[in-house]
Write an enzyme that holds these catalytic residues in place. Structure first.
Site, PDB file in Angstrom:
ATOM      1  N   LEU A  33       4.597  18.809  54.437  1.00 38.35           N
ATOM      2  CA  LEU A  33       3.323  18.573  55.123  1.00 38.35           C
ATOM      3  C   LEU A  33       3.219  17.171  55.716  1.00 38.35           C
ATOM      4  O   LEU A  33       3.611  16.199  55.088  1.00 38.35           O
ATOM      5  CB  LEU A  33       2.167  18.795  54.132  1.00 38.35           C
ATOM      6  N   GLU A  35       0.737  14.677  58.803  1.00 45.35           N
ATOM      7  CA  GLU A  35      -0.661  14.445  59.200  1.00 45.35           C
ATOM      8  C   GLU A  35      -1.272  15.589  60.007  1.00 45.35           C
ATOM      9  O   GLU A  35      -2.463  15.877  59.890  1.00 45.35           O
ATOM     10  CB  GLU A  35      -0.738  13.168  60.039  1.00 45.35           C
ATOM     11  N   HIS A  37      -0.647  18.792  59.634  1.00 47.45           N
ATOM     12  CA  HIS A  37      -1.086  19.817  58.669  1.00 47.45           C
ATOM     13  C   HIS A  37      -2.372  19.375  57.972  1.00 47.45           C
ATOM     14  O   HIS A  37      -3.255  20.183  57.703  1.00 47.45           O
ATOM     15  CB  HIS A  37      -0.019  20.034  57.593  1.00 47.45           C
ATOM     16  N   LYS A 149      -0.284  21.552  69.089  1.00 40.48           N
ATOM     17  CA  LYS A 149       1.021  20.958  69.413  1.00 40.48           C
ATOM     18  C   LYS A 149       2.005  22.100  69.688  1.00 40.48           C
ATOM     19  O   LYS A 149       2.864  22.012  70.553  1.00 40.48           O
ATOM     20  CB  LYS A 149       1.473  20.097  68.217  1.00 40.48           C
ATOM     21  N   ASP A 150       1.877  23.210  68.923  1.00 38.91           N
ATOM     22  CA  ASP A 150       2.694  24.406  69.169  1.00 38.91           C
ATOM     23  C   ASP A 150       1.859  25.418  69.949  1.00 38.91           C
ATOM     24  O   ASP A 150       1.508  26.487  69.450  1.00 38.91           O
ATOM     25  CB  ASP A 150       3.155  25.033  67.840  1.00 38.91           C
ATOM     26  N   VAL A 176      -2.872  15.951  67.084  1.00 36.17           N
ATOM     27  CA  VAL A 176      -3.223  14.620  66.567  1.00 36.17           C
ATOM     28  C   VAL A 176      -2.299  13.602  67.247  1.00 36.17           C
ATOM     29  O   VAL A 176      -1.083  13.811  67.316  1.00 36.17           O
ATOM     30  CB  VAL A 176      -3.028  14.563  65.039  1.00 36.17           C
ATOM     31  N   SER A 185       4.497  13.547  65.388  1.00 38.57           N
ATOM     32  CA  SER A 185       5.542  14.533  65.107  1.00 38.57           C
ATOM     33  C   SER A 185       6.518  13.913  64.136  1.00 38.57           C
ATOM     34  O   SER A 185       6.779  12.697  64.185  1.00 38.57           O
ATOM     35  CB  SER A 185       6.266  14.885  66.417  1.00 38.57           C
ATOM     36  N   SER A 186       7.080  14.743  63.253  1.00 39.87           N
ATOM     37  CA  SER A 186       8.075  14.209  62.319  1.00 39.87           C
ATOM     38  C   SER A 186       9.292  13.692  63.077  1.00 39.87           C
ATOM     39  O   SER A 186      10.045  12.856  62.586  1.00 39.87           O
ATOM     40  CB  SER A 186       8.500  15.269  61.300  1.00 39.87           C
ATOM     41  N   ARG A 187       9.482  14.184  64.304  1.00 38.77           N
ATOM     42  CA  ARG A 187      10.661  13.777  65.077  1.00 38.77           C
ATOM     43  C   ARG A 187      10.520  12.388  65.703  1.00 38.77           C
ATOM     44  O   ARG A 187      11.517  11.838  66.175  1.00 38.77           O
ATOM     45  CB  ARG A 187      10.941  14.795  66.176  1.00 38.77           C
TER      46      ARG A 187
HETATM   47  O1  PAF Z   1       4.096  26.704  62.473  1.00 38.77           O
HETATM   48  C1  PAF Z   1       4.707  27.024  61.415  1.00 38.77           C
HETATM   49  O2  PAF Z   1       4.834  26.245  60.496  1.00 38.77           O
HETATM   50  C2  PAF Z   1       5.305  28.413  61.296  1.00 38.77           C
HETATM   51  O3  PAF Z   1       5.805  28.853  62.510  1.00 38.77           O
HETATM   52  C3  PAF Z   1       4.350  29.452  60.682  1.00 38.77           C
HETATM   53  C4  PAF Z   1       3.131  29.685  61.571  1.00 38.77           C
HETATM   54  C5  PAF Z   1       3.881  28.986  59.318  1.00 38.77           C
HETATM   55  C6  PAF Z   1       5.053  30.786  60.515  1.00 38.77           C
HETATM   56  O4  PAF Z   1       6.163  30.680  59.685  1.00 38.77           O
END
Ligand code: PAF
Length: 289
Positions: A33, A35, A37, A149-150, A176, A185-187
């Site tokens: 996890l 920031e 998350h 972000k995704d 964020v 991003s962790s990257r």
């Molecule tokens: O974004 C993620 O971490 C993953 O793609 C998810 C939504 C938990 C599905 O495995």
């Protein structure tokens, strides 16, 4: 905070919580996890009676040459963060628990996947949609939280919820950013000092594209070209793609851009020496009607 590893136990507690009228907010993750998350968890905590966090590194969404085994994991640290964020239930199943029976069905995503990152990761979003559908059936949340972000993942989940009439509200949580605009991003740790200084230009490029469209530029290719040149000049990094689509359908926008009111996403992926960074902005477009 209760940690639950078995599907049947998770279903049982959710049934009891819902029988007493509790509203369930759900944050699905693959753990480790950060920031981003924590922002999802905070939103869920502020707006629900019960917060469920799932941590499951889903093998189905990794390609044969991707990093399923090497994917970072630190459950003890994650547990601590979850507790601090006020999570009520941490669902932490094993791969065997989630996929012990031979699969008889798999969700195949038909739309919104042949562009952006989906284009480079065949089958990835089928794996995401399948596991998210399973998690939704196990947790049965009222609201589910995903980070913008995704944005492509959010678009796919939006399609899943609509197609299968799931009674779940999809909550899109803004990306964020660092103070200078760089998306967290962790990257980012892979950037060297000089790259880190230049990386905020990516967000500036996104804003530049959005402002050009707002100012009346109708030629999509001109907007993209302007952004690509800006990034190349300002960062020296290699532009993998700059794309502009309708959102969340991810339909191509042809030039001249159509009139009307709809959401647009401008998304980019850029390669620095060691880091491949992605970022996007989604905004409302309203012209000509
Ligand atoms: O974004 C993620 O971490 C993953 O793609 C998810 C939504 C938990 C599905 O495995």
């Amino acid at each position: 905070m209760k940690i639950i590893e078995k599907i049947i136990d998770m279903q049982d507690v959710m049934k009891i919580e819902k029988e007493t009228g509790k509203k369930i907010g759900f944050v699905p993750t693959m753990g480790f996890l950060h920031e981003g998350h924590q922002t999802l968890l905070k939103e869920a905590r502020d707006n629900n009676d019960i917060v469920v966090l799932s941590i499951f590194v889903n093998p189905l969404q990794f390609g044969p040459n991707e990093d399923f085994d090497a994917y970072p994991r630190d459950i003890l640290r994650d547990e601590q963060i979850a507790k601090n964020m006020g999570v009520d239930y941490l669902f932490y199943p094993s791969v065997d628990e989630m996929y012990k029976d031979e699969k008889t069905t798999i969700i195949k995503v038909e739309k919104r996947v042949d562009v952006l990152c989906g284009k480079h990761r065949p089958g990835h979003f089928d794996g995401v949609a399948t596991v998210v559908m399973k998690l939704f059936q196990i947790v049965t949340p009222h609201k589910a939280y995903f980070g913008m972000k995704d944005a492509q993942q959010v678009a796919v989940i939006d399609g899943l919820i609509n197609d299968y009439h799931l009674p779940i509200e999809l909550v899109r949580v803004e990306t964020v950013r660092e103070e200078d605009g760089l998306a967290k991003s962790s990257r980012n740790v892979y950037l060297n000092e000089s790259e880190r200084e230049k990386a905020p230009k990516l967000f500036q490029a996104l804003c530049l594209g959005r402002d050009k469209l707002a100012d009346g530029e109708k030629a999509i290719h001109e907007v993209k070209k302007g952004m690509e040149e800006f990034i190349a000049l300002q960062t020296g990094a290699k532009v993998e793609y700059v794309e502009i689509y309708a959102y969340p359908t991810l339909e191509e926008l042809t030039s001249p851009i159509r009139e009307g009111k709809f959401n647009i996403i401008i998304a980019l992926a850029v390669k620095f020496s060691k880091a491949r960074l992605i970022d996007n902005i989604v905004f409302s477009y309203n012209k000509g009607e």
